[in-house]
Design an enzyme around this catalytic site. Structure first.
Site, mmCIF file in Angstrom:
data_model
loop_
_atom_site.group_PDB
_atom_site.id
_atom_site.type_symbol
_atom_site.label_atom_id
_atom_site.label_comp_id
_atom_site.label_asym_id
_atom_site.label_seq_id
_atom_site.Cartn_x
_atom_site.Cartn_y
_atom_site.Cartn_z
ATOM 1 C CE LYS A 106 27.069 30.639 43.172
ATOM 2 N NZ LYS A 106 27.156 32.002 43.709
ATOM 3 C CG ASN A 107 29.618 33.360 40.868
ATOM 4 O OD1 ASN A 107 28.623 33.132 41.566
ATOM 5 N ND2 ASN A 107 30.860 33.125 41.294
ATOM 6 N NE ARG A 151 31.301 37.483 49.964
ATOM 7 C CZ ARG A 151 30.742 36.511 49.238
ATOM 8 N NH1 ARG A 151 30.026 35.586 49.804
ATOM 9 N NH2 ARG A 151 30.909 36.467 47.947
ATOM 10 N N PRO A 152 32.623 43.444 52.824
ATOM 11 C CG PRO A 152 34.486 44.809 53.095
ATOM 12 C CD PRO A 152 34.032 43.380 53.167
ATOM 13 C CB VAL A 153 29.404 46.890 49.411
ATOM 14 C CG1 VAL A 153 28.835 45.478 49.312
ATOM 15 C CG2 VAL A 153 28.650 47.700 50.458
ATOM 16 C CG ASP A 154 35.375 48.893 51.029
ATOM 17 O OD1 ASP A 154 34.964 47.731 50.834
ATOM 18 O OD2 ASP A 154 36.590 49.167 51.111
ATOM 19 C CG LEU A 155 36.778 47.844 46.976
ATOM 20 C CD1 LEU A 155 37.352 46.503 46.524
ATOM 21 C CD2 LEU A 155 37.851 48.936 46.879
ATOM 22 C CB CYS A 205 27.793 35.806 54.058
ATOM 23 S SG CYS A 205 29.357 35.692 53.245
ATOM 24 N NE ARG A 235 23.697 30.908 48.186
ATOM 25 C CZ ARG A 235 24.938 31.356 48.355
ATOM 26 N NH1 ARG A 235 25.590 31.108 49.458
ATOM 27 N NH2 ARG A 235 25.525 32.059 47.404
ATOM 28 C CG ASP A 263 33.704 30.508 44.285
ATOM 29 O OD1 ASP A 263 33.776 30.904 45.463
ATOM 30 O OD2 ASP A 263 33.072 31.132 43.401
ATOM 31 C CB VAL A 280 39.686 35.241 48.030
ATOM 32 C CG1 VAL A 280 38.574 36.130 47.485
ATOM 33 C CG2 VAL A 280 40.730 34.976 46.948
ATOM 34 N NE ARG A 307 29.802 40.263 48.436
ATOM 35 C CZ ARG A 307 30.170 41.392 48.991
ATOM 36 N NH1 ARG A 307 29.686 41.735 50.146
ATOM 37 N NH2 ARG A 307 31.029 42.190 48.387
#
Ligand code: UD1
Length: 426
Positions: free
Chosen positions: A20-21, A119-123, A114, A399, A307, A329, A90
């Site tokens: 999936k990923n 789960r930020p996206v700053d990086l 979520c 999903r 996971d 994580v 996401r």
């Protein structure tokens, strides 16, 4: 709702689908190609459908034939993704890197929180800024532009504070079409990052070091078409290994890359599961009648995968003694604890640490899935429990698992999906 009959005895072979990923990142990376690509071994899951919708909304033409997708990216019609689409998943945010690299502009809403954490996206954002992009957040939308309209990003040296899978993928994709060399330090080493790098290389990208802590990318002018097969899903494989363990059964899995499962195999063997065959493309797992508890700490690859934490916890509920499970994580990824306790598990929770005391039996109960891997853990617990488990919240399961019920039924499990309308009639 899924009705799961407990005390299942399983046997036989289970086919493992594409990861999936990997698939989600590789689909986003197709935007980098000026031609389009053929992807094979794509799993039939709702997250892939969501990514198809996102790419289609950008004007991309996609044809599906079984597990093969033909993605025509010659023309990208627009650079804006709607919030409705991003909020579903996401990973849809990951289109920001390739869109910006190819179009010089990308406008993608923040994915938001979520079930498993903020789960930020700053990086992702800081990395793109280091590559010369103008990035600001306006009314919840991340707006990214190259300095000259339609211009290119610039190679840069970027250190990630944390080896985020998504940020590594975003920046690696963006760098393939940047001017000059990009060096990414402290990156994620997950097999899906390596798969994405191999896919980009098949399109003509110059990438070295994927699978180590440092990735170096030399930008090229354009990327071309390729025909690429996605790697097997190590998390689906790990889930079926635990299905064998928790039902005391023997299952053969293929295709699978055992090297991607080293931490999972080590922990399963520690509790007493037998891996009776390990070939380059195949695993044969034998469950046992007695398991010992063990401690688990989730970590970036090659550590124990977050996971697989929920599924492993399902097995530990039936393993003698105390097991300490530490989730490092994601900050809120222990919601399955309460549901496992409804089935008779003995688990105490303190912050991100769960102490599991093994019990002799679980009992079937109505339970609710709170996220994707929690839903898998509850299916596993249901297979082992006495009596019937009724699992709700199946949108999470759908999903990320390709035909999990059918695959389990083929192994001998008894599961029935009952639609909500049928339930209302009852
Ligand atoms: C990916 C996987 C997911 C897996 C996770 C960790 C996909 C589609 N999903 O998610 O299945 O559980 O890796 O192996 O590939 N973080 C920040 N700032 C950022 C980015 C991340 O603080 O800019 C934090 C997150 O909040 C989280 C941690 O880093 O606490 C790990 O996240 P990350 O590795 O980015 O996970 P994803 O790529 O979202």
């Amino acid at each position: 709702m899924l009705k799961i009959s407990g005390r299942a005895q399983l046997s036989g072979h289970v086919p493992i689908g594409g990861a999936k990923n990997s698939t989600l990142a590789v689909m986003a990376a197709c935007l980098l190609s000026s031609d389009g690509c053929r992807l094979r071994n794509v799993p039939a899951i709702d997250d892939v459908d969501s990514m198809v919708q996102i790419l289609t909304s950008l004007g991309i033409k996609i044809k599906a034939d079984g597990s093969t997708l033909d993605i025509d990216t010659k023309h990208i019609g627009q650079s804006y993704v709607s919030y409705d689409l991003v909020s579903q998943m996401r990973a849809s945010f990951f289109v920001i890197g390739p869109l910006l690299a190819r179009m010089g502009v990308a406008r993608v809403p923040l994915p938001g929180g979520c079930a498993i954490g903020a789960r930020p996206v700053d990086l992702h954002v800081r990395g793109l800024q280091a590559m010369g992009a103008d990035v600001h957040i306006d009314r919840g939308v991340v707006q990214a532009y190259t300095r000259q309209p339609g211009g290119r990003l610039k190679g840069a040296k970027i250190y990630l504070d944390y080896p985020s899978v998504g940020a590594t993928e975003t920046l690696m994709m963006a760098a393939t079409l940047a001017d000059g060399e990009t060096i990414l330090e402290n990156v994620a080493q997950e097999p899906e990052v390596v798969d994405l790098a191999n896919f980009c290389r098949a399109m003509g990208a110059k990438i070295r070091g994927a699978g180590t802590k440092t990735i170096t990318i030399d930008g090229v002018q354009r990327l071309h078409t390729t025909d690429y097969s996605i790697i097997p899903d190590r998390i689906e494989a790990g889930t079926f290994m635990i299905a064998a363990a928790i039902t005391k059964s023997i299952i053969t899995l293929s295709p699978v890359i055992p090297d991607h499962l080293i931490a999972v195999i080590a922990k399963l063997q520690e509790v007493g599961v037998r891996v009776i065959e390990e070939a380059p493309n195949r695993l044969r797992v034998e469950g046992n009648h007695h398991y010992r508890g063990t401690d688990i700490e989730t970590l970036p690859y090659p550590g124990f995968p977050t996971d697989m934490q929920a599924q492993m916890m399902a097995l530990l509920t039936l393993s003698e003694g105390n097991s300490v499970v530490k989730e490092t994580v994601f900050e809120n990824r222990l919601q399955h604890v309460a549901e496992l306790c409804r089935m008779g598990a003995n688990i105490r929770l303190k912050g991100n640490i769960a102490v599991v005391t093994g019990v002799p039996n679980l009992s079937g109960a109505p339970v609710m899935a709170t996220d994707l891997r929690a839903s898998a853990a509850l299916v596993l617990a249901g297979l082992a429990a006495e009596g019937e488990t009724q699992l709700r919240g199946l949108q999470h399961l759908d999903r990320g698992y390709d035909q999990i019920e059918q695959k389990l039924r083929n192994l001998g499990a008894n599961l029935t999906r009952v639609s909500e309308s049928t339930l209302e009639q009852i």
